[in-house]
Design a protein around this motif. Structure first.
Motif, short mmCIF file in Angstrom:
data_model
loop_
_atom_site.label_atom_id
_atom_site.label_comp_id
_atom_site.label_asym_id
_atom_site.label_seq_id
_atom_site.Cartn_x
_atom_site.Cartn_y
_atom_site.Cartn_z
N ARG A 110 0.74 -0.96 -0.05
CA ARG A 110 -0.36 -0.14 -0.15
C ARG A 110 0.94 1.17 0.03
N ILE A 111 1.88 1.21 0.91
CA ILE A 111 2.74 2.56 0.99
C ILE A 111 3.48 2.73 -0.33
N LEU A 112 4.00 1.55 -0.99
CA LEU A 112 4.76 1.57 -2.03
C LEU A 112 3.99 1.96 -3.26
N PHE A 113 2.70 1.54 -3.30
CA PHE A 113 1.63 2.00 -4.29
C PHE A 113 1.28 3.48 -4.18
N LEU A 114 1.07 3.95 -3.25
CA LEU A 114 0.65 5.29 -2.95
C LEU A 114 1.97 6.11 -3.16
N GLU A 115 3.21 5.70 -2.84
CA GLU A 115 4.27 6.67 -3.09
C GLU A 115 4.69 6.66 -4.35
N TYR A 116 4.28 5.63 -5.32
CA TYR A 116 4.95 5.59 -6.48
C TYR A 116 4.07 6.52 -7.36
N HIS A 117 2.72 6.62 -6.99
CA HIS A 117 1.85 7.73 -7.54
C HIS A 117 2.21 9.09 -7.19
N LYS A 118 2.60 9.33 -5.93
CA LYS A 118 3.12 10.63 -5.58
C LYS A 118 4.48 11.11 -6.19
N TYR A 119 5.07 10.05 -6.51
CA TYR A 119 6.50 10.22 -7.20
C TYR A 119 6.21 10.73 -8.80
N ILE A 120 5.31 9.91 -9.22
CA ILE A 120 4.94 10.37 -10.66
C ILE A 120 4.23 11.84 -10.67
N ALA A 121 3.47 12.01 -9.67
CA ALA A 121 2.98 13.38 -9.72
C ALA A 121 3.69 14.42 -9.55
N SER A 122 4.85 14.15 -8.47
CA SER A 122 5.78 15.03 -8.19
C SER A 122 6.45 15.22 -9.72
N ARG A 123 7.06 14.36 -10.33
CA ARG A 123 7.78 14.27 -11.48
C ARG A 123 7.09 15.24 -12.52
N VAL A 124 5.71 14.94 -12.79
CA VAL A 124 4.99 15.76 -13.72
C VAL A 124 4.95 17.18 -13.37
N ALA A 125 4.47 17.31 -12.17
CA ALA A 125 4.39 18.89 -11.63
C ALA A 125 5.81 19.74 -11.81
N ASN A 126 6.80 18.90 -11.71
CA ASN A 126 7.80 19.74 -11.60
C ASN A 126 8.44 19.97 -13.40
N ILE A 127 8.06 19.01 -14.08
CA ILE A 127 8.32 19.27 -15.47
C ILE A 127 7.32 20.45 -15.92
N TRP A 128 6.05 20.55 -15.34
CA TRP A 128 5.16 21.79 -15.72
C TRP A 128 5.56 22.93 -14.86
N ARG A 129 6.38 22.83 -14.06
CA ARG A 129 6.89 24.24 -13.48
C ARG A 129 8.05 24.72 -14.15
N GLU A 130 8.79 23.71 -15.03
CA GLU A 130 10.02 24.29 -15.49
C GLU A 130 9.80 25.27 -16.73
#
Length: 176
Positions: free
Chosen positions: A156-176
């Motif tokens: 469960r933790i891995l599943f949630l954290e994987y999706h948070k990581y993807i969201a973080s990567r996408v958000a940082n791409i959009w911020r650049e």
């Protein structure tokens, strides 16, 4: 055509999740950095950061995301730290409430001190996202050494954290 597209997305998601869970970041083995940064959260993080400090592998430590009600004396008592060490070498950061906030608080702290290399201590499953947020918040040229605290995360933790990581990567791409 759409089925192939969604099948390709599902395969990419599965491969990414397998990589994320199998290749968790590891503890850092050796080396000295100017500072150790510890976001509050899972067990073992603060203790490991204090160990890095005690071993002389960093000269100062920021604990970011500390609850506003925690006072230095309480922190010192809970973790067996002398007030002398608290005053010289440990900063409790009260501004952050999440991983992005930890990165912003860290960026401000290292800029104030002129720090050019730091050791990030966080749980193995949290390291990728914490590092990603930190890399997008700190000035260019600052070196980050990841020092993961090993854990046994649930699926469960891995599943949630994987999706948070993807969201973080996408958000940082959009911020650049």
């Amino acid at each position: 055509m759409m089925r192939r597209f969604f099948a390709a997305i599902a395969i990419l998601w599965f491969i990414g999740f397998a990589w994320f869970t199998i290749a968790l970041p590891r503890p850092y083995d050796g080396g000295i950095s100017q500072a150790v940064i510890v976001p509050t959260g899972a067990a073992g993080r603060i203790e490991h950061g204090l160990e890095v400090l005690a071993n002389g592998d960093a000269r100062e430590m920021l604990v970011t995301g500390v609850d506003r009600e925690v006072r230095p004396a309480e922190f010192a008592a809970q973790f067996g730290v002398s007030m002398e060490l608290m005053q010289c070498c440990i900063t409790l950061g009260y501004k952050a409430v999440d991983t992005r906030g930890n990165a912003a608080e860290t960026a401000e702290w290292i800029e104030d001190r002129g720090i050019t290399d730091l050791r990030l201590v966080t749980t193995d499953w949290h390291m990728r996202r914490a590092r990603n947020e930190l890399e997008h918040s700190i000035p260019a040229g600052v070196t980050i050494i990841g020092d993961a605290v090993e854990s046994e995360p649930s699926l469960r933790i891995l599943f949630l954290e994987y999706h948070k990581y993807i969201a973080s990567r996408v958000a940082n791409i959009w911020r650049e």
